[in-house]
Design an enzyme around this catalytic site. Structure first.
Site, PDB file in Angstrom:
ATOM      1  N   SER A  17       2.404 -30.172  -3.085  1.00 57.18           N
ATOM      2  CA  SER A  17       2.738 -31.518  -2.588  1.00 57.18           C
ATOM      3  C   SER A  17       2.705 -31.505  -1.081  1.00 57.18           C
ATOM      4  CB  SER A  17       4.134 -31.924  -3.064  1.00 57.18           C
ATOM      5  OG  SER A  17       4.648 -32.937  -2.218  1.00 57.18           O
ATOM      6  N   HIS A  42      -1.079 -33.002  -4.536  1.00 54.46           N
ATOM      7  CA  HIS A  42      -0.090 -33.980  -5.003  1.00 54.46           C
ATOM      8  C   HIS A  42       0.350 -34.830  -3.814  1.00 54.46           C
ATOM      9  CE1 HIS A  42       3.301 -35.105  -7.777  1.00 54.46           C
ATOM     10  NE2 HIS A  42       4.039 -35.135  -6.675  1.00 54.46           N
ATOM     11  N   ASP A  44       2.757 -37.802  -2.555  1.00 51.14           N
ATOM     12  CA  ASP A  44       3.998 -38.504  -2.879  1.00 51.14           C
ATOM     13  C   ASP A  44       4.066 -39.812  -2.107  1.00 51.14           C
ATOM     14  OD1 ASP A  44       5.486 -36.782  -4.721  1.00 51.14           O
ATOM     15  OD2 ASP A  44       5.368 -35.317  -3.090  1.00 51.14           O
ATOM     16  N   MET A  46       5.815 -43.289  -1.354  1.00 53.44           N
ATOM     17  CA  MET A  46       7.150 -43.913  -1.421  1.00 53.44           C
ATOM     18  C   MET A  46       7.154 -45.186  -0.590  1.00 53.44           C
ATOM     19  SD  MET A  46       9.564 -40.569  -1.091  1.00 53.44           S
ATOM     20  CE  MET A  46       9.044 -38.955  -1.740  1.00 53.44           C
ATOM     21  N   HIS A  76       1.429 -39.577  -6.956  1.00 51.27           N
ATOM     22  CA  HIS A  76       2.752 -39.819  -7.571  1.00 51.27           C
ATOM     23  C   HIS A  76       3.368 -41.031  -6.875  1.00 51.27           C
ATOM     24  CE1 HIS A  76       7.097 -38.070  -8.222  1.00 51.27           C
ATOM     25  NE2 HIS A  76       6.920 -39.225  -8.826  1.00 51.27           N
ATOM     26  N   MET A  78       6.068 -43.500  -6.223  1.00 48.17           N
ATOM     27  CA  MET A  78       7.515 -43.785  -6.302  1.00 48.17           C
ATOM     28  C   MET A  78       7.728 -45.124  -5.602  1.00 48.17           C
ATOM     29  SD  MET A  78       8.671 -39.899  -5.552  1.00 48.17           S
ATOM     30  CE  MET A  78       7.029 -39.545  -4.904  1.00 48.17           C
ATOM     31  N   MET A 150      10.914 -35.025 -13.771  1.00 51.79           N
ATOM     32  CA  MET A 150      11.428 -34.669 -12.450  1.00 51.79           C
ATOM     33  C   MET A 150      12.733 -33.892 -12.587  1.00 51.79           C
ATOM     34  SD  MET A 150      10.331 -37.542  -9.763  1.00 51.79           S
ATOM     35  CE  MET A 150      10.517 -36.265  -8.507  1.00 51.79           C
ATOM     36  N   GLY A 158      12.756 -30.658  -0.753  1.00 52.49           N
ATOM     37  CA  GLY A 158      13.815 -29.752  -0.328  1.00 52.49           C
ATOM     38  C   GLY A 158      15.128 -29.914  -1.061  1.00 52.49           C
ATOM     39  N   ASP A 185       8.499 -31.489 -11.193  1.00 45.73           N
ATOM     40  CA  ASP A 185       8.467 -31.801  -9.752  1.00 45.73           C
ATOM     41  C   ASP A 185       9.896 -31.872  -9.235  1.00 45.73           C
ATOM     42  OD1 ASP A 185       7.885 -32.776  -7.227  1.00 45.73           O
ATOM     43  OD2 ASP A 185       7.050 -34.687  -7.923  1.00 45.73           O
ATOM     44  N   GLY A 187      12.242 -29.068  -6.457  1.00 41.56           N
ATOM     45  CA  GLY A 187      12.932 -27.784  -6.383  1.00 41.56           C
ATOM     46  C   GLY A 187      12.202 -26.660  -7.100  1.00 41.56           C
TER      47      GLY A 187
HETATM   48  C1  DX5 Z   1      10.011 -35.939  -4.240  1.00 38.18           C
HETATM   49  C2  DX5 Z   1       8.586 -35.657  -4.585  1.00 38.18           C
HETATM   50  C3  DX5 Z   1       8.237 -34.223  -4.714  1.00 38.18           C
HETATM   51  C4  DX5 Z   1       8.600 -33.389  -3.508  1.00 38.18           C
HETATM   52  C5  DX5 Z   1       8.985 -32.048  -4.011  1.00 38.18           C
HETATM   53  O1  DX5 Z   1      10.447 -37.142  -4.724  1.00 38.18           O
HETATM   54  O2  DX5 Z   1       8.182 -36.286  -5.780  1.00 38.18           O
HETATM   55  O3  DX5 Z   1       6.860 -34.053  -5.055  1.00 38.18           O
HETATM   56  O4  DX5 Z   1       7.536 -33.263  -2.603  1.00 38.18           O
HETATM   57  O5  DX5 Z   1       9.496 -31.314  -2.966  1.00 38.18           O
HETATM   58  P1  DX5 Z   1      10.123 -29.869  -3.215  1.00 38.18           P
HETATM   59  O6  DX5 Z   1       9.107 -29.051  -3.920  1.00 38.18           O
HETATM   60  O7  DX5 Z   1      10.435 -29.387  -1.846  1.00 38.18           O
HETATM   61  O8  DX5 Z   1      11.360 -30.085  -4.054  1.00 38.18           O
HETATM   62 ZN    ZN Z   2       6.055 -35.792  -6.387  1.00 38.24          ZN
END
Ligand code: DX5
Ligand code: ZN
Length: 227
Positions: A17, A42, A44, A46, A76, A78, A150, A158, A185, A187
């Site tokens: 990502s 990937h 993200d 938002m 992805h 969101m 998720m 993070g 997805d 952590g």
């Molecule tokens: C958060 C994203 C993830 C994020 C994961 O909402 O969908 O894809 O980048 O980040 P890490 O791998 O650091 O948890």
């Molecule tokens: Zn994601």
């Protein structure tokens, strides 16, 4: 490689990502993870409404596509109104579109959007946040190539991995069989990856676990995630 999600493999895929990449040199950051063995990029997306963060739009996707014509781009979404962004992202080179069940007013809306994504030539995924029960997608899961389980609440990279969400992946794999991608997805790291794979997840998304390492060290992380 762009059609990577249309066929299944025994080997898990890794989807770096770019949310945790250095946005000042995003092409170099993408190249580093593709060279290191990443299977998908990937993205993200938002909107500052569905989640309290604002990240990337179709123009970023277009820029990545122009540098990497063969990469599989996994978007992805969101966002509160995902359908309004399907065409702009496909036009910008997206191969796959995942959106959230929590953004839907009804199962029928999710089914209509899956059909819409397919009509545009993309594969489709439905996501549930860590706090959403699996029953939310009972009536729609069959219509998607990918289910995104998720292991955090979406919005930021993070965050701490919530292992309890993996019970949903176990149930999905039992119910849907081998021919669906189950993506995890949030952590995901070399420490948590084995639990993800053992639960039936076969696409592992990771942002901070990969991008906190120097480019030369990213291949080892991707290999550890793949198992
Ligand atoms: C958060 C994203 C993830 C994020 C994961 O909402 O969908 O894809 O980048 O980040 P890490 O791998 O650091 O948890
Ligand atoms: Zn994601």
């Amino acid at each position: 490689m762009r059609d990577r999600l249309r066929t299944h493999s025994q080997t898990p895929l890794v989807a770096p990502s770019i949310l945790a990449a250095d946005f000042g040199c995003i092409a170099d950051e993408c190249k580093s993870v593709l060279d290191a063995g990443g299977d998908l990029i990937h993205l993200d997306v938002m909107d500052g409404h569905f989640v309290p963060n604002l990240t990337m739009g179709p123009d970023l996707c277009k820029g990545v596509r122009s540098h990497f014509p063969d990469a599989c781009l996994d978007v992805h979404l969101m966002v509160t109104d995902p359908g309004s962004f399907f065409e702009p992202f496909v036009d910008a080179g997206a191969d796959h579109l995942t959106f959230h069940m929590e953004a839907m007013q009804s199962p029928d809306q999710a089914l209509a959007l899956a059909a819409n994504a397919h009509d545009l030539g993309a594969t489709a995924g439905i996501a549930i946040s860590a706090n959403t029960p699996l029953s939310a997608i009972d009536a729609v899961a069959h219509a998607f190539e990918m289910i995104l389980v998720m292991t955090i609440q979406p919005g930021f990279s993070g965050q701490a991995f919530q292992e309890s969400a993996l019970t949903k992946a176990v149930s999905l794999r039992e119910r849907l069989g081998p021919d669906v991608w189950i993506q995890v997805d949030g952590g995901v790291s070399p420490k948590t990856a084995a639990a993800c794979r053992d639960s039936g997840c076969n696409i592992l998304v990771a942002a901070s676990a990969i991008y906190r390492e120097e480019p030369a060290d990213r291949a080892a992380v991707i290999e550890a995630l793949r198992g």
